[in-house]
Design a protein around this motif. Structure first.
Motif, mmCIF file in Angstrom:
data_model
loop_
_atom_site.group_PDB
_atom_site.id
_atom_site.type_symbol
_atom_site.label_atom_id
_atom_site.label_comp_id
_atom_site.label_asym_id
_atom_site.label_seq_id
_atom_site.Cartn_x
_atom_site.Cartn_y
_atom_site.Cartn_z
ATOM 1 N N GLN A 202 -3.533 -3.884 0.386
ATOM 2 C CA GLN A 202 -2.966 -4.872 -0.526
ATOM 3 C C GLN A 202 -1.726 -4.285 -1.177
ATOM 4 O OE1 GLN A 202 -6.520 -5.398 -2.914
ATOM 5 N NE2 GLN A 202 -6.892 -7.379 -1.937
ATOM 6 N N LEU A 203 -0.597 -5.005 -1.059
ATOM 7 C CA LEU A 203 0.646 -4.598 -1.693
ATOM 8 C C LEU A 203 0.913 -5.525 -2.868
ATOM 9 C CD1 LEU A 203 2.987 -4.097 1.416
ATOM 10 C CD2 LEU A 203 1.457 -2.445 0.347
ATOM 11 N N TYR A 204 1.430 -4.969 -3.956
ATOM 12 C CA TYR A 204 1.700 -5.746 -5.159
ATOM 13 C C TYR A 204 3.189 -5.740 -5.482
ATOM 14 C CZ TYR A 204 -3.336 -5.447 -5.686
ATOM 15 O OH TYR A 204 -4.681 -5.542 -5.469
ATOM 16 N N ALA A 205 3.635 -6.729 -6.253
ATOM 17 C CA ALA A 205 5.051 -6.910 -6.574
ATOM 18 C C ALA A 205 5.632 -5.730 -7.354
ATOM 19 C CB ALA A 205 5.246 -8.202 -7.358
ATOM 20 N N ASP A 206 4.812 -4.950 -8.041
ATOM 21 C CA ASP A 206 5.309 -3.800 -8.807
ATOM 22 C C ASP A 206 5.431 -2.528 -7.957
ATOM 23 O OD1 ASP A 206 2.649 -3.130 -8.468
ATOM 24 O OD2 ASP A 206 2.260 -2.734 -10.585
ATOM 25 N N LEU B 192 -0.019 -10.297 -5.993
ATOM 26 C CA LEU B 192 -0.274 -9.848 -4.621
ATOM 27 C C LEU B 192 0.806 -10.410 -3.708
ATOM 28 C CD1 LEU B 192 -2.307 -8.436 -2.664
ATOM 29 C CD2 LEU B 192 -3.372 -10.668 -2.403
ATOM 30 N N ILE B 193 1.508 -9.519 -2.974
ATOM 31 C CA ILE B 193 2.555 -9.994 -2.070
ATOM 32 C C ILE B 193 2.193 -9.797 -0.601
ATOM 33 C CG2 ILE B 193 4.419 -9.783 -3.740
ATOM 34 C CD1 ILE B 193 5.193 -7.123 -2.411
ATOM 35 N N LEU B 194 1.196 -8.980 -0.323
ATOM 36 C CA LEU B 194 0.754 -8.810 1.063
ATOM 37 C C LEU B 194 -0.696 -8.341 1.077
ATOM 38 C CD1 LEU B 194 2.592 -7.470 4.072
ATOM 39 C CD2 LEU B 194 0.434 -6.404 3.536
ATOM 40 N N HIS B 195 -1.473 -8.957 1.945
ATOM 41 C CA HIS B 195 -2.842 -8.511 2.194
ATOM 42 C C HIS B 195 -3.023 -8.498 3.708
ATOM 43 C CE1 HIS B 195 -7.191 -7.983 1.681
ATOM 44 N NE2 HIS B 195 -7.266 -8.739 2.765
ATOM 45 N N TYR C 177 -2.082 -9.675 9.113
ATOM 46 C CA TYR C 177 -1.773 -10.328 7.839
ATOM 47 C C TYR C 177 -2.816 -11.374 7.489
ATOM 48 C CZ TYR C 177 3.058 -8.697 8.573
ATOM 49 O OH TYR C 177 4.170 -7.954 8.789
ATOM 50 N N GLN C 178 -3.207 -11.432 6.236
ATOM 51 C CA GLN C 178 -3.957 -12.542 5.676
ATOM 52 C C GLN C 178 -3.037 -13.291 4.706
ATOM 53 O OE1 GLN C 178 -6.866 -13.185 7.025
ATOM 54 N NE2 GLN C 178 -6.646 -11.301 8.184
ATOM 55 N N ILE C 179 -2.253 -12.525 3.929
ATOM 56 C CA ILE C 179 -1.232 -13.051 3.024
ATOM 57 C C ILE C 179 0.006 -12.199 3.219
ATOM 58 C CG2 ILE C 179 -0.550 -13.347 0.608
ATOM 59 C CD1 ILE C 179 -3.542 -13.494 -0.081
ATOM 60 N N ASN C 180 1.183 -12.846 3.384
ATOM 61 C CA ASN C 180 2.423 -12.103 3.511
ATOM 62 C C ASN C 180 3.550 -12.875 2.847
ATOM 63 O OD1 ASN C 180 4.504 -10.409 4.143
ATOM 64 N ND2 ASN C 180 4.494 -10.819 6.322
ATOM 65 N N LYS C 181 4.024 -12.381 1.709
ATOM 66 C CA LYS C 181 5.139 -12.980 1.000
ATOM 67 C C LYS C 181 6.397 -12.112 1.123
ATOM 68 C CE LYS C 181 2.104 -15.062 -2.435
ATOM 69 N NZ LYS C 181 1.746 -15.113 -3.876
ATOM 70 N N ILE C 182 6.374 -11.154 2.037
ATOM 71 C CA ILE C 182 7.497 -10.239 2.246
ATOM 72 C C ILE C 182 8.281 -10.714 3.447
ATOM 73 C CG2 ILE C 182 8.148 -7.863 2.779
ATOM 74 C CD1 ILE C 182 5.554 -6.964 1.472
ATOM 75 N N THR D 293 10.231 -1.217 8.232
ATOM 76 C CA THR D 293 9.222 -0.163 8.097
ATOM 77 C C THR D 293 8.670 -0.108 6.673
ATOM 78 O OG1 THR D 293 10.385 1.131 9.769
ATOM 79 C CG2 THR D 293 8.762 2.291 8.442
ATOM 80 N N LEU D 294 7.351 -0.049 6.577
ATOM 81 C CA LEU D 294 6.648 0.095 5.305
ATOM 82 C C LEU D 294 6.232 1.552 5.168
ATOM 83 C CD1 LEU D 294 5.091 -1.075 2.819
ATOM 84 C CD2 LEU D 294 3.174 -1.446 4.387
ATOM 85 N N LYS D 295 6.644 2.201 4.078
ATOM 86 C CA LYS D 295 6.269 3.594 3.845
ATOM 87 C C LYS D 295 5.325 3.655 2.658
ATOM 88 C CE LYS D 295 7.986 8.212 3.357
ATOM 89 N NZ LYS D 295 7.941 8.875 2.111
ATOM 90 N N LEU D 296 4.141 4.234 2.866
ATOM 91 C CA LEU D 296 3.128 4.370 1.822
ATOM 92 C C LEU D 296 3.125 5.792 1.281
ATOM 93 C CD1 LEU D 296 0.177 2.538 3.620
ATOM 94 C CD2 LEU D 296 1.809 1.572 1.998
ATOM 95 N N SER D 297 3.149 5.901 -0.043
ATOM 96 C CA SER D 297 3.050 7.207 -0.706
ATOM 97 C C SER D 297 1.735 7.216 -1.480
ATOM 98 C CB SER D 297 4.222 7.419 -1.661
ATOM 99 O OG SER D 297 5.446 7.406 -0.970
ATOM 100 N N PHE D 298 0.736 7.894 -0.936
ATOM 101 C CA PHE D 298 -0.591 7.932 -1.546
ATOM 102 C C PHE D 298 -0.584 8.856 -2.756
ATOM 103 C CE2 PHE D 298 -1.405 6.400 2.675
ATOM 104 C CZ PHE D 298 -2.435 5.492 2.493
#
Length: 118
Positions: free
Chosen positions: A44-48, A28-31, A109-114, A74-79
């Motif tokens: 939730q974003l993951y390292a993969d 987990l890299i971001l929550h 943010y709760q967790i942010n490793k980015i 900018t974060l782009k989400l592809s559902f």
């Protein structure tokens, strides 16, 4: 005697084939989340480069998955299947959270490793 050998052989087969838990842990890299009317929104974003978005409420728990990319700030989400109404597909990184582009609101943010470029 043969009855006792069968469970032992099955156990030996699983161990020798490298049987692993089907739900392996991802890094987990971001929550980020926020309270929504009658529920919560969780991202939730993951390292993969995969993500999960949960929209939880009193009578529902919808889960959306897909992949993401980061370009500058900018974060782009592809559902994968459908896009929820509660979130935009593009979000802007700030020091405290993510802000939707094109619609009001955001996530904290709760967790942010980015480390995006602001």
């Amino acid at each position: 005697m043969k009855i006792f050998l069968l469970p032992a052989l099955i156990l030996l087969l699983f161990n020798s084939c490298g049987y692993k838990n089907s739900k392996q842990q991802k890094e987990l890299i971001l929550h980020a989340d926020r309270e929504a009317p009658l529920g919560w929104l969780h991202l939730q974003l993951y390292a993969d480069s995969s993500f999960e978005f949960h929209s939880k409420g009193i009578r529902m728990d919808d889960k959306y998955v897909g992949t993401f990319s980061i370009i500058a700030d900018t974060l782009k989400l592809s559902f994968r299947d459908s896009v929820p109404k509660a979130i935009s597909t593009k979000l802007l990184f700030t020091k405290t959270g993510l802000v939707y582009l094109g619609s009001p609101g955001g996530l904290v943010y709760q967790i942010n490793k980015i480390s995006p470029r602001y």
